[in-house]
Design a protein around this motif. Structure first.
Motif, PDB file in Angstrom:
ATOM      1  N   GLY A 165      -1.462  17.195  -3.904  1.00 53.57           N
ATOM      2  CA  GLY A 165      -2.724  18.482  -4.133  1.00 53.57           C
ATOM      3  C   GLY A 165      -3.481  18.453  -5.525  1.00 53.57           C
ATOM      4  N   GLY A 166      -2.714  17.663  -6.327  1.00 57.15           N
ATOM      5  CA  GLY A 166      -3.115  17.917  -8.104  1.00 57.15           C
ATOM      6  C   GLY A 166      -2.705  16.506  -8.686  1.00 57.15           C
ATOM      7  N   ARG A 167      -3.132  14.832  -8.261  1.00 56.91           N
ATOM      8  CA  ARG A 167      -2.181  14.266  -8.369  1.00 56.91           C
ATOM      9  C   ARG A 167      -2.771  12.951  -8.801  1.00 56.91           C
ATOM     10  NH1 ARG A 167       0.098  11.809  -2.307  1.00 56.91           N
ATOM     11  NH2 ARG A 167      -1.770  13.052  -2.119  1.00 56.91           N
ATOM     12  N   THR A 168      -3.294  12.135 -10.130  1.00 63.50           N
ATOM     13  CA  THR A 168      -3.746  11.473 -10.829  1.00 63.50           C
ATOM     14  C   THR A 168      -3.217  10.419 -10.794  1.00 63.50           C
ATOM     15  OG1 THR A 168      -4.166  13.327 -12.447  1.00 63.50           O
ATOM     16  CG2 THR A 168      -5.010  10.728 -13.011  1.00 63.50           C
ATOM     17  N   TYR A 169      -4.511   9.598  -9.910  1.00 58.87           N
ATOM     18  CA  TYR A 169      -4.402   8.504  -9.629  1.00 58.87           C
ATOM     19  C   TYR A 169      -4.457   7.137 -10.956  1.00 58.87           C
ATOM     20  CZ  TYR A 169      -4.893   3.048  -8.597  1.00 58.87           C
ATOM     21  OH  TYR A 169      -5.245   1.760  -8.287  1.00 58.87           O
ATOM     22  N   ARG A 170      -4.095   6.700 -11.446  1.00 60.09           N
ATOM     23  CA  ARG A 170      -4.161   5.738 -12.825  1.00 60.09           C
ATOM     24  C   ARG A 170      -3.994   4.007 -12.539  1.00 60.09           C
ATOM     25  NH1 ARG A 170      -1.479   6.097 -16.803  1.00 60.09           N
ATOM     26  NH2 ARG A 170      -2.654   6.818 -19.086  1.00 60.09           N
ATOM     27  N   ARG A 171      -4.547   3.347 -13.438  1.00 61.54           N
ATOM     28  CA  ARG A 171      -4.642   1.584 -13.455  1.00 61.54           C
ATOM     29  C   ARG A 171      -5.098   0.717 -14.242  1.00 61.54           C
ATOM     30  NH1 ARG A 171      -5.711  -2.428  -9.186  1.00 61.54           N
ATOM     31  NH2 ARG A 171      -6.053  -3.293 -11.003  1.00 61.54           N
TER      32      ARG A 171
ATOM     33  N   PHE B 130      -1.874   7.366   0.301  1.00 62.21           N
ATOM     34  CA  PHE B 130      -2.006   5.629   0.801  1.00 62.21           C
ATOM     35  C   PHE B 130      -2.141   4.759  -0.873  1.00 62.21           C
ATOM     36  CE2 PHE B 130      -4.151   0.971   0.955  1.00 62.21           C
ATOM     37  CZ  PHE B 130      -3.890   1.252   2.729  1.00 62.21           C
ATOM     38  N   LEU B 131      -2.658   5.140  -1.700  1.00 62.85           N
ATOM     39  CA  LEU B 131      -2.446   3.610  -2.851  1.00 62.85           C
ATOM     40  C   LEU B 131      -1.218   4.622  -3.623  1.00 62.85           C
ATOM     41  CD1 LEU B 131      -6.128   5.462  -4.009  1.00 62.85           C
ATOM     42  CD2 LEU B 131      -5.247   3.243  -3.003  1.00 62.85           C
ATOM     43  N   ALA B 132      -0.395   5.433  -3.330  1.00 61.25           N
ATOM     44  CA  ALA B 132       0.746   5.956  -4.000  1.00 61.25           C
ATOM     45  C   ALA B 132       1.729   4.946  -3.676  1.00 61.25           C
ATOM     46  CB  ALA B 132       0.988   7.391  -3.882  1.00 61.25           C
ATOM     47  N   VAL B 133       1.859   4.379  -2.378  1.00 59.91           N
ATOM     48  CA  VAL B 133       3.342   4.440  -2.271  1.00 59.91           C
ATOM     49  C   VAL B 133       3.028   2.684  -2.002  1.00 59.91           C
ATOM     50  CG1 VAL B 133       3.614   5.905   0.105  1.00 59.91           C
ATOM     51  CG2 VAL B 133       2.176   3.859   0.211  1.00 59.91           C
ATOM     52  N   ARG B 134       1.702   2.362  -2.796  1.00 57.33           N
ATOM     53  CA  ARG B 134       1.472   1.188  -2.502  1.00 57.33           C
ATOM     54  C   ARG B 134       1.502   0.607  -4.633  1.00 57.33           C
ATOM     55  NH1 ARG B 134      -0.258   2.519   1.540  1.00 57.33           N
ATOM     56  NH2 ARG B 134      -0.252   0.517   3.765  1.00 57.33           N
ATOM     57  N   ALA B 135       1.146   1.828  -4.824  1.00 54.79           N
ATOM     58  CA  ALA B 135       1.504   1.539  -6.419  1.00 54.79           C
ATOM     59  C   ALA B 135       2.198   0.342  -7.416  1.00 54.79           C
ATOM     60  CB  ALA B 135       1.054   2.594  -7.293  1.00 54.79           C
ATOM     61  N   VAL B 136       1.849  -0.134  -7.892  1.00 60.87           N
ATOM     62  CA  VAL B 136       2.706  -1.266  -8.061  1.00 60.87           C
ATOM     63  C   VAL B 136       2.675  -1.139 -10.275  1.00 60.87           C
ATOM     64  CG1 VAL B 136       2.244  -3.967  -8.932  1.00 60.87           C
ATOM     65  CG2 VAL B 136       1.668  -3.839  -7.001  1.00 60.87           C
ATOM     66  N   PRO B 137       4.371  -0.770 -10.137  1.00 58.97           N
ATOM     67  CA  PRO B 137       4.552  -0.563 -11.088  1.00 58.97           C
ATOM     68  C   PRO B 137       4.154  -1.454 -12.592  1.00 58.97           C
ATOM     69  CG  PRO B 137       6.329  -0.107  -9.822  1.00 58.97           C
ATOM     70  CD  PRO B 137       5.731  -1.091  -9.172  1.00 58.97           C
ATOM     71  N   GLY B 138       3.054  -0.920 -13.324  1.00 60.22           N
ATOM     72  CA  GLY B 138       3.176  -1.655 -14.950  1.00 60.22           C
ATOM     73  C   GLY B 138       1.156  -1.439 -14.745  1.00 60.22           C
ATOM     74  N   VAL B 139       1.218  -1.469 -13.620  1.00 53.41           N
ATOM     75  CA  VAL B 139      -0.176  -1.335 -13.469  1.00 53.41           C
ATOM     76  C   VAL B 139      -1.147  -0.306 -13.037  1.00 53.41           C
ATOM     77  CG1 VAL B 139      -2.023  -3.096 -11.880  1.00 53.41           C
ATOM     78  CG2 VAL B 139      -0.305  -3.573 -12.511  1.00 53.41           C
ATOM     79  N   GLU B 140      -0.299   0.025 -11.938  1.00 57.76           N
ATOM     80  CA  GLU B 140      -0.730   1.169 -11.388  1.00 57.76           C
ATOM     81  C   GLU B 140       0.042   2.763 -11.309  1.00 57.76           C
ATOM     82  OE1 GLU B 140      -3.286   0.585  -7.706  1.00 57.76           O
ATOM     83  OE2 GLU B 140      -1.313  -0.384  -7.512  1.00 57.76           O
ATOM     84  N   GLU B 141       0.124   3.697 -11.463  1.00 63.51           N
ATOM     85  CA  GLU B 141       0.702   4.900 -11.109  1.00 63.51           C
ATOM     86  C   GLU B 141       0.536   6.218 -10.374  1.00 63.51           C
ATOM     87  OE1 GLU B 141       2.315   6.047 -14.722  1.00 63.51           O
ATOM     88  OE2 GLU B 141       0.837   6.739 -15.488  1.00 63.51           O
ATOM     89  N   VAL B 142       0.430   6.998  -9.614  1.00 61.11           N
ATOM     90  CA  VAL B 142      -0.067   8.207  -9.468  1.00 61.11           C
ATOM     91  C   VAL B 142       0.964   9.438 -10.436  1.00 61.11           C
ATOM     92  CG1 VAL B 142      -0.444   9.752  -7.685  1.00 61.11           C
ATOM     93  CG2 VAL B 142      -0.534   7.265  -7.459  1.00 61.11           C
ATOM     94  N   ARG B 143       0.924  10.658 -10.557  1.00 60.51           N
ATOM     95  CA  ARG B 143       1.381  11.110 -11.805  1.00 60.51           C
ATOM     96  C   ARG B 143       1.154  12.588 -10.536  1.00 60.51           C
ATOM     97  NH1 ARG B 143       0.140  11.105 -17.844  1.00 60.51           N
ATOM     98  NH2 ARG B 143       1.475   8.590 -18.457  1.00 60.51           N
ATOM     99  N   GLY B 144       1.581  13.763 -10.887  1.00 60.45           N
ATOM    100  CA  GLY B 144       1.840  14.791 -10.597  1.00 60.45           C
ATOM    101  C   GLY B 144       1.579  15.451  -8.602  1.00 60.45           C
TER     102      GLY B 144
END
Length: 498
Positions: free
Chosen positions: A239-245, A222-236
Motif C-alpha cells: 500500500g506504500g511500497r517503492t520499487y527501485r532499480r 507482480f514486480l516484487a516477487v520477480r525483483a532481482v537482488p542487486g538490480v531491483e528492490e521493493v521497499r515498504g
C-alpha cells in the motif's frame, strides 16, 4: 471514432480519451486534452488531431490549464504492429534524437522518405515533429521540477541549440523558458512543499500519468516477487511500497524509484476550477517517480521505459469492455479493475532472465558475476544487469549464451519498435528457448498486448491482460497448447486474489 463522437467526449470532459486524441480551437489557437475543464468550444471551431505533435505542426499552442502534452500515451501504438505503430514506439524511445530520421528508417527497414510520407499522411506530423514535441515535453518537465541552468537544460532535453530551444518553447507553450519556470514557482505552497520534499529525496521528481483505474497493489506484487537482488528492490509495506532499480541507458546510467499510492490522491482541476480528491485510480492518476541520472540526456528515454514497465499507456476501458463480456474472465475483471500487463525496462535483460529460468536469486548470481558494479551502492542496488555482449562469451548456460550472441551480433533485435512477430520466430529458433519462452518475451519484453493465450480469438487484442487475470486467479489458460504463454516461474499464480 469519428469526429462527432470525439466532440461528444470533449463536451462530457471524458478523461478516458486523454492521450487518445487532441482537439484544437481555431478561434484561440490552442489545443487541449478531451478532459480540459475550460468552456467547451463550438463544434464549428474545433479540429481533432491524433497526436500533440500534429496539433503543434498545425500551428496550435498547448493549453496551459490542462497541459495536453502530459497525458498518457495512446494504447494504439502498443497494439499496432505496422510501420506507424513501430515508428511511434521507436520515437518515444528516443531513436530520432540519437540517430536521426535515417537511423529510424534503417531500424524500420524503409527509406526515410517512405517513413516521412506514411507518418505525415496518418498522423499529420513527420518523425522530426514528433520527436520535437517529445523534446519540448522533456524540457518543460525539467524547467518546472529542477533548478538546472536553462543552457544546460536545453541540451539535456535534446535540443541542438539555445535558439532552437527558445523558439520551440515559445511556439508550443506561448512563453519563454524563464516564464514557464516562474509560473511553476508561483504554484500553491502545498505544491511547492511537495516538490521540495521530492527533490530532497534525491533525483528529478516526476509524475507518470495513466488513464482509468490502475491496480497498483497487484502490479507492485507482480514486480516484487520477480525483483532481482542487486538490480531491483521493493521497499515498504503493501500500500506504500517503492520499487527501485538500476537502468543502463544510451548516455549513462540511472537509478529509478516509483511509489505505490495506497489511498486517495489529488486529481486534476475540475470543471468548477477546484482541485478535487478522487478514489484510488478510478478516473486516472499518476505514479510518483524519481530519477537520478548520470546524464540528463537520458531523461525522456528513462521515463518511457518506466512507462512500459508499469504499462501506463494501457486503455483499461477497452480491455474491460472486451474481456468483461467473457463468462470466465468477466468476474475476474470486475474483481480487479485496471489490472495491468507489466512490461520490461530493458527487453534484453528480460529475455536473459526468462531463458535463464529459476527464481530471481539465480539471475542475481549472474549479476554478481558479470554485472557492472555501481560506483556507490544505493541501498540494495549494487549493479547494472550485464549486457548481452558481456555474457556472449561467459561461462553461462548454453541457451543464455546463444541468446546473448544473437542479441550482440544483431541477429535478434528486441528494441521497442522491432518487428514482434519476427523477433518471436527468431527467439523460438534458438536452442533451449522454445515457443513458450519466446511468447513470454514478446509479451513482456516487447510490450505486446495481443499475445495469443492458447484460446479462442474472443480475447484479442487483449490476450496479455486475459493471461494476467487468469494467473492472478491461479487458473491455467484453457486450450493450453505449445505456443501458449505461461508464467515461467509461476509467481503470478502464487499471488492469491485480493
Amino acid at each position: 471514432m469519428d469526429d462527432e463522437t470525439r466532440y461528444e467526449a470533449v463536451c462530457s470532459r471524458d478523461a478516458r480519451f486523454d492521450g487518445e486524441f487532441f482537439f484544437a480551437v481555431r478561434t484561440t489557437g490552442i489545443y487541449c486534452r478531451p478532459s480540459c475543464p475550460a468552456v467547451t468550444p463550438k463544434r464549428v471551431n474545433v479540429r481533432f488531431f491524433p497526436t500533440a505533435a500534429a496539433a503543434q505542426a498545425a500551428g496550435f499552442r498547448a493549453c496551459r490549464r490542462c497541459r495536453p502534452d502530459a497525458v498518457p500515451g495512446s494504447a494504439e501504438w502498443n497494439v499496432r504492429a505496422d510501420l506507424v505503430g513501430r515508428a511511434m514506439r521507436f520515437i518515444a524511445d528516443g531513436v530520432v534524437d540519437r540517430e536521426g530520421v535515417g537511423g529510424l528508417a534503417r531500424r524500420l527497414g524503409y527509406s526515410a522518405r517512405q517513413v516521412q510520407r506514411q507518418l505525415t499522411a496518418e498522423l499529420g506530423a513527420g518523425p522530426v515533429a514528433l520527436a520535437r514535441a517529445r523534446r519540448a515535453q522533456t524540457a518543460r518537465v525539467l524547467l518546472q521540477t529542477t533548478e538546472l541552468p536553462v543552457t544546460e537544460l536545453a541540451f539535456a532535453a535534446g535540443f541542438a541549440s539555445i535558439r532552437q530551444f527558445n523558439e520551440t518553447m515559445r511556439e508550443i507553450y506561448a512563453g519563454t523558458p524563464s516564464e514557464l519556470r516562474a509560473a511553476a514557482a508561483r504554484g500553491s505552497a502545498r505544491t511547492a512543499a511537495r516538490t521540495a520534499a521530492r527533490q530532497a529525496a534525491g533525483g528529478i521528481p516526476l509524475r507518470l500519468a495513466y488513464r482509468g483505474p490502475c491496480a497498483e497493489a497487484e502490479m507492485f506484487d507482480f514486480l516484487a516477487v520477480r525483483a532481482v537482488p542487486g538490480v531491483e528492490e521493493v521497499r515498504g509495506p503493501r500500500g506504500g511500497r517503492t520499487y527501485r532499480r538500476t537502468l543502463r541507458l544510451a548516455h549513462g546510467t540511472a537509478i529509478a524509484e516509483v511509489d505505490e499510492c495506497g489511498g486517495t490522491r489529488m486529481r486534476r482541476i475540475s470543471p468548477a476550477g477546484l482541485v478535487c480528491p478522487a478514489d484510488r485510480g478510478g478516473d486516472g492518476g499518476w505514479l510518483e517517480c524519481r530519477l537520478r541520472l548520470t546524464d540528463l540526456r537520458d531523461l525522456a528515454t528513462a521515463v518511457q521505459r518506466l512507462r512500459r514497465l508499469f504499462d501506463l499507456d494501457a486503455d483499461p476501458y477497452a480491455v474491460a469492455e472486451r474481456l468483461g463480456a467473457d463468462p470466465l474472465l468477466g468476474p475476474l475483471v470486475a474483481q480487479c479493475p485496471g489490472l495491468r500487463s507489466p512490461g520490461a525496462a530493458d527487453p534484453e535483460e528480460l529475455a536473459v532472465r526468462t531463458v535463464l529460468g529459476g527464481p530471481p536469486e539465480r539471475a542475481a548470481g549472474l549479476v554478481r558475476a558479470y554485472g557492472k558494479p555501481l560506483d556507490t551502492p544505493d541501498g540494495g542496488l549494487t549493479h547494472l544487469f550485464p549486457a548481452p555482449a558481456e555474457l556472449a562469451g561467459a561461462d553461462v548456460p548454453a541457451p543464455v549464451r546463444a541468446l546473448c550472441t544473437a542479441l550482440a551480433d544483431g541477429t535478434l533485435v528486441l528494441d521497442a519498435g522491432a518487428d514482434r512477430a519476427a523477433a518471436e520466430r527468431a527467439l523460438a529458433a534458438l536452442p533451449g528457448v522454445g515457443p513458450r519462452a519466446a511468447a513470454y518475451i514478446r509479451m513482456r519484453g516487447m510490450g505486446d498486448p495481443d499475445v495469443a493465450a492458447g484460446v479462442a480469438d474472443a480475447w484479442r487484442p487483449w490476450g496479455a491482460y486475459a493471461l494476467h487475470h487468469l494467473w492472478r486467479a491461479g487458473i491455467r489458460p484453457q486450450g493450453d497448447v505449445p505456443g501458449a504463454v505461461r508464467d515461467p516461474d509461476g509467481a503470478a499464480a502464487r499471488l492469491s486474489p485480493r
